[in-house]
Structure formats: structure tokens, C-alpha cells
Write an enzyme that holds these catalytic residues in place. Structure first.
Site, PDB file in Angstrom:
ATOM      1  N   VAL A   1       0.827  -1.210   0.000  1.00 62.84           N
ATOM      2  CA  VAL A   1       0.000   0.000   0.000  1.00 62.84           C
ATOM      3  C   VAL A   1       0.860   1.259   0.000  1.00 62.84           C
ATOM      4  CG1 VAL A   1      -1.861   1.208   1.224  1.00 62.84           C
ATOM      5  CG2 VAL A   1      -1.762  -1.287   1.282  1.00 62.84           C
ATOM      6  N   THR A   2       2.088   1.137   0.477  1.00 68.23           N
ATOM      7  CA  THR A   2       2.990   2.273   0.622  1.00 68.23           C
ATOM      8  C   THR A   2       3.290   2.915  -0.732  1.00 68.23           C
ATOM      9  OG1 THR A   2       3.997   1.137   2.506  1.00 68.23           O
ATOM     10  CG2 THR A   2       5.215   2.997   1.589  1.00 68.23           C
ATOM     11  N   ASN A   3       3.295   4.238  -0.756  1.00 71.83           N
ATOM     12  CA  ASN A   3       3.615   4.989  -1.972  1.00 71.83           C
ATOM     13  C   ASN A   3       5.087   5.387  -2.034  1.00 71.83           C
ATOM     14  OD1 ASN A   3       1.110   5.218  -3.399  1.00 71.83           O
ATOM     15  ND2 ASN A   3       0.365   6.550  -1.777  1.00 71.83           N
TER      16      ASN A   3
ATOM     17  N   HIS B   1      -0.026   4.085 -10.130  1.00 74.98           N
ATOM     18  CA  HIS B   1      -0.857   4.718  -9.102  1.00 74.98           C
ATOM     19  C   HIS B   1      -0.296   6.110  -8.844  1.00 74.98           C
ATOM     20  CE1 HIS B   1      -3.597   5.114  -5.817  1.00 74.98           C
ATOM     21  NE2 HIS B   1      -2.634   5.213  -4.914  1.00 74.98           N
TER      22      HIS B   1
END
Length: 309
Positions: A117-119, A174
Site C-alpha cells: 500500500v505504501t507509496n 498509481h
């Protein structure tokens, strides 16, 4: 019962743990390096169980060893994006965090499926796969599920219809180069191109691309966590229940869409062992060019990491 570890007890991680527990998808291990934080949130969630009628067990810990035996590991650890900060600005800050986390997953949960989930999401997923040395299908990221959810929400607002009727599709990285696909986005099977004017669709596409930044700018001291945690939970459910659901996720490409050796948002079939199949859509020339631009942005980021190969 299945065992699901969430690494990072911040807003996204803790809310994901809550949603997973409430749906009784498994017992939850909440890990964070801050002493007391995961323990306190886990205890709070356990005390919520009798009130919301769930029997999932939630433990909080600072020790990676406690993830042993996990079926799924969700990585939310890292700093959140701040106003004026691009996803790319996060790259150097979060890379070292993800490498350390990934090394511990490989040591203590070597049979797990990993959802990142980390960007910046696409690059962090790539680093996770390379560091763990897991098969690429067992490592994938939450991108298109969240972005498609945002796109669907804007469509429901515009049409005044139920969100249950909408199936949205967003491909690509993303971030600023994501590729919402109106042709593949439907309301009860009807393409939105037949229901909404092109200028309005373009407005919703632009808003989807900037969905995360819009929330960051409104909150001023944080970033989105309700929708991201909902997206994570949908993906966890597809894996735990082996539903074979078709969802757009950040997946490793090995020739699909003409791309190889990168992670990119594409529709896939999700099952117990992760990505079981990449679904190739027939894109128009403009859609393919947009996806190419998104892929190049991801490939450029990978090159800057010097971890390709």
C-alpha cells in the site's frame, strides 16, 4: 482461521485491521515500530468485538517474529504524502523502510501473499518483490482497486445512482499517470460513454487522477485512509476466500500489454496464491499510448532505484 498481518499501525493500517476484523476474514497481527501504538489499537479493536459481533483476534506488536504463519501480509508502513509532495517525493524516504520490512517478511512469513500500500505504490511493490525474492504473483499492490473506487464514486455522484451498479476500470501507475478507462466503466452494464457527456467524463477522469491529492489538500495534515483501507480489505477478501475476482491491481508484467519486468496497474484474477492471471484488454491507440506513458514513468523510477534485474 486465516492469519493476516498488517505492517504499519497508522491510519491506513489500523483502519484496514478494523475492516478485516469486522468482516472476520481472519485473525489480525498489527505491527509497528512505535512502542505501544499497535498494542493500544489492537486492544481497542478487541474491545470492539463484542459490540460489533466479530470473533477475530487482533494482537499488536513491535516484533516482526509475530507475523509467523501469516497467509497475507499487508504493507502500509512508510510516511504519508504531505501537501505539495508528489508520490515521487516519497521514493527515497520510503525505499529503506520497505526493504527492511520485506526482509522480515521473507524471514518470518515466507509462504505469505503480500499486498503493498505504501507509496509510490508501483515502485514499492517492485522493491518488495525483489527484496523478498517471492514469485511475482505473490506480491502485488493496491492501486486500481482504490482508483476505480474513486472513479465509481464520482460517477454515482454525477448520475445519482447506486454505487452497487457501477463497475469502474483504471489502469496504469498509481499516480499522475494513471489511466481511467471510460469505455470499460459501466452502470448496470451500460458504458458511461452512453450516459454522460464527454466533458463531464473528462472532469471525472481528472478528478480521479488527482483523487489522493484532493484529499491531502483538504485534510492539510494527513492523507486518505478510509478508501485505501476499504480497497485493501476487498483484496484481502478475494485472496482469503479464493474468489477469483477480477480486480485492477498493481501486478508484475511479463510481456502482457507489451511490457516486461515492471509492476503496473492492470486487471487480474485474484485467488488464494495471489495474481493467477493478468487480463489483457483490447485498448485503442490513445489508451495504449496513455498506458505506455504510465509504464515509462514507472520504468524511470525503477532505473533510479538501481534495483532492476
Amino acid at each position: 482461521m486465516s492469519r493476516i498481518t498488517v505492517i504499519g499501525a497508522g491510519a491506513v493500517g489500523a483502519t484496514a485491521a478494523q475492516r478485516i476484523a469486522e468482516k472476520e476474514l481472519g485473525d489480525v497481527v498489527l505491527i509497528d515500530i512505535v512502542e505501544g501504538l499497535p498494542q493500544g489499537k489492537a486492544l481497542d479493536l478487541m474491545e470492539s468485538g463484542p459490540l460489533f459481533d466479530y470473533d477475530s483476534k487482533i494482537i499488536g506488536t513491535n516484533d516482526y517474529k509475530d507475523m509467523g504463519g501469516s497467509d497475507i501480509v499487508v504493507i502500509t508502513a512508510g510516511i504519508a504524502r504531505k501537501p505539495g509532495m508528489t508520490r515521487e517525493d516519497l521514493l527515497k524516504i520510503n525505499t529503506n523502510i520497505i526493504r527492511e520490512v520485506s526482509q522480515n517478511i521473507a524471514t518470518y512469513a515466507p509462504e505469505s501473499v503480500i499486498i503493498t500500500v505504501t507509496n509510490p505504490l508501483d515502485l514499492m511493490t517492485y522493491i518488495t518483490m525483489k527484496t523478498t525474492n517471492f514469485e511475482p504473483g505473490r506480491v502485488f499492490g493496491m492501486s486500481g482497486v482504490l482508483d476505480s473506487g474513486r472513479f465509481a464514486a464520482f460517477i454515482a455522484m454525477e448520475l445519482g445512482c447506486s454505487v452497487r451498479d457501477i463497475r469502474a476500470m483504471v489502469l496504469g501507475g498509481h499516480g499522475d499517470t494513471m489511466v481511467p478507462l471510460p469505455r470499460f466503466t459501466t452502470v448496470s452494464g451500460i458504458p458511461i460513454t452512453e450516459l454522460i457527456s464527454p466533458p463531464t467524463i473528462q472532469h471525472m477522469v481528472d478528478r480521479t487522477v488527482n483523487g489522493g491529492a484532493e484529499i491531502v489538500n483538504l485534510l492539510k495534515t494527513g492523507s486518505a485512509f478510509y478508501a485505501p483501507s476499504a480497497a485493501v480489505t476487498n483484496m484481502v477478501e478475494a485472496v482469503i476466500k479464493d474468489t477469483k475476482q477480477i480486480l485492477p491491481v498493481c501486478a508484475y508484467l511479463n510481456g502482457e500489454y507489451g511490457k516486461k519486468g515492471i509492476y503496473l496497474g492492470v486487471p487480474v484474477k485474484l485467488g488464494r496464491r495471489g495474481v493467477e492471471e493478468v487480463i489483457e484488454l483490447k485498448l485503442t491507440d490513445d489508451e495504449r499510448k496513455a498506458l505506455d506513458r504510465s509504464a515509462e514513468a514507472v520504468r524511470s523510477g525503477i532505473a533510479s532505484l538501481n534495483v532492476s534485474g
